[in-house]
Enzyme design. Structure first.
Site, short mmCIF file in Angstrom:
data_model
loop_
_atom_site.label_atom_id
_atom_site.label_comp_id
_atom_site.label_asym_id
_atom_site.label_seq_id
_atom_site.Cartn_x
_atom_site.Cartn_y
_atom_site.Cartn_z
N VAL A 1 0.82 -1.20 0.00
CA VAL A 1 0.00 0.00 0.00
C VAL A 1 0.86 1.26 0.00
O VAL A 1 0.35 2.37 -0.05
CB VAL A 1 -1.00 0.00 1.20
CG1 VAL A 1 -1.98 -1.16 1.08
CG2 VAL A 1 -0.28 -0.03 2.54
N HIS B 1 -4.16 -4.11 -2.81
CA HIS B 1 -4.66 -3.93 -1.44
C HIS B 1 -4.88 -2.47 -1.06
O HIS B 1 -4.95 -2.15 0.12
CB HIS B 1 -3.72 -4.62 -0.45
CG HIS B 1 -3.76 -6.13 -0.55
ND1 HIS B 1 -2.81 -6.96 0.00
CD2 HIS B 1 -4.67 -6.94 -1.15
CE1 HIS B 1 -3.12 -8.22 -0.26
NE2 HIS B 1 -4.25 -8.24 -0.96
N THR C 1 7.19 -11.61 -1.18
CA THR C 1 5.87 -11.92 -0.60
C THR C 1 5.88 -13.35 -0.09
O THR C 1 6.41 -14.24 -0.75
CB THR C 1 4.71 -11.70 -1.59
OG1 THR C 1 3.52 -12.28 -1.04
CG2 THR C 1 4.96 -12.29 -2.96
#
Ligand code: OAD
Length: 233
Positions: free
Chosen positions: A94, A110, A177
């Site tokens: 984000v 997101h 990730t």
């Protein structure tokens, strides 16, 4: 073995590890952001209804920290590549560090920390110029604002755009990730048949993506290695 030829359509999937070298905490693991917080207290629609002050404090603090850091060399390499080939970034992050490094094609699955969204019936999304969101802030129609973040339990509207982008790639790079949060993680498994998938993550061995080429390095180190491989930099 890394793919020899430069991609024609490169898709880069990024997660929290992409921004770790800029000084932004990842979510999981020792010292991760979620270690200090219960997700259900700060990142769900129920938390927002129950205790909006706590939610606002959490995101205000993250915004304040974001404004104090800079893109890292990995972000800058991706931005440089965009000038030389077709690069689409799809990020779970984000933060705005890809954009601040110069990348223009960034899909935020997101949401975005530096944006606010109306709680009213219309989809007003506004860019914030500072870190603080207050309970009294209102959209142009007078409704309260909330962080422009996809919370747990909410749908991820950009997934419908993300799937075809990944399916059309001729190379996919997955960076930083843990692939634990769905549906976003599913994208790492959606490359077409024979399309190379490269994982850049210090813990790459732990991420089970069948057939992926592993670069067990930080985001910057891995991207510097690929930059040298493709562009002789
Ligand atoms: P995680 O915190 O789950 O995973 C971070 C990954 O980055 C791990 O695999 C680390 O090994 C790796 N990593 C750490 N340092 C790195 C570095 N310097 N370079 C490269 N990789 C590094 O973060 P995400 O997978 O992005 O969602 O989390 C996914 C979602 O869970 C987030 O978007 C957020 C969170 O809850 C929402 O808030 C909706």
């Amino acid at each position: 073995m890394l793919p020899q030829a430069r991609p024609q359509k490169l898709v880069v999937l990024t997660g929290a590890g992409m921004s770790a070298e800029s000084g932004i905490e990842t979510f999981r693991g020792a010292g991760g952001l979620w270690e200090g917080h219960r997700v259900e207290d700060v990142a769900t629609p129920e938390a927002w209804s129950r205790n909006p002050d706590m939610v606002l404090r959490f995101y205000n603090e993250r915004r304040r920290k974001l404004l104090a850091v800079e893109p890292n060399p990995g972000h800058r390499i991706l931005a440089k590549w965009e000038k030389r080939m077709d690069v689409q970034i799809i990020t779970q992050n984000v933060d705005d560090l890809h954009e601040r490094a110069g990348s223009q094609r960034v899909l935020h699955l997101h949401g975005e920390l530096m944006k606010s969204r109306s709680c009213g019936p219309k989809e007003h999304v506004m860019t914030m110029s500072d870190w603080e969101m207050k309970r009294t802030d209102r959209c142009p129609d007078g409704y309260p604002l909330r962080p422009h973040i996809v919370w747990f339990g909410e749908s991820v509207p950009f997934m419908v755009h993300a799937f075809p982008i990944v399916e059309q790639a001729d190379c996919v790079i997955v960076i930083g990730t843990s692939l634990q949060v769905y549906p976003a993680a599913q994208l790492a498994f959606e490359a077409g048949p024979g399309v190379p998938v490269i994982l850049i993550d210090p813990n790459a061995e732990e991420l089970a993506v069948p057939g992926a080429r592993l670069l067990s390095m930080t985001a910057s180190e891995g991207l510097e290695a690929l930059d040298a491989h493709w562009f002789g930099a």
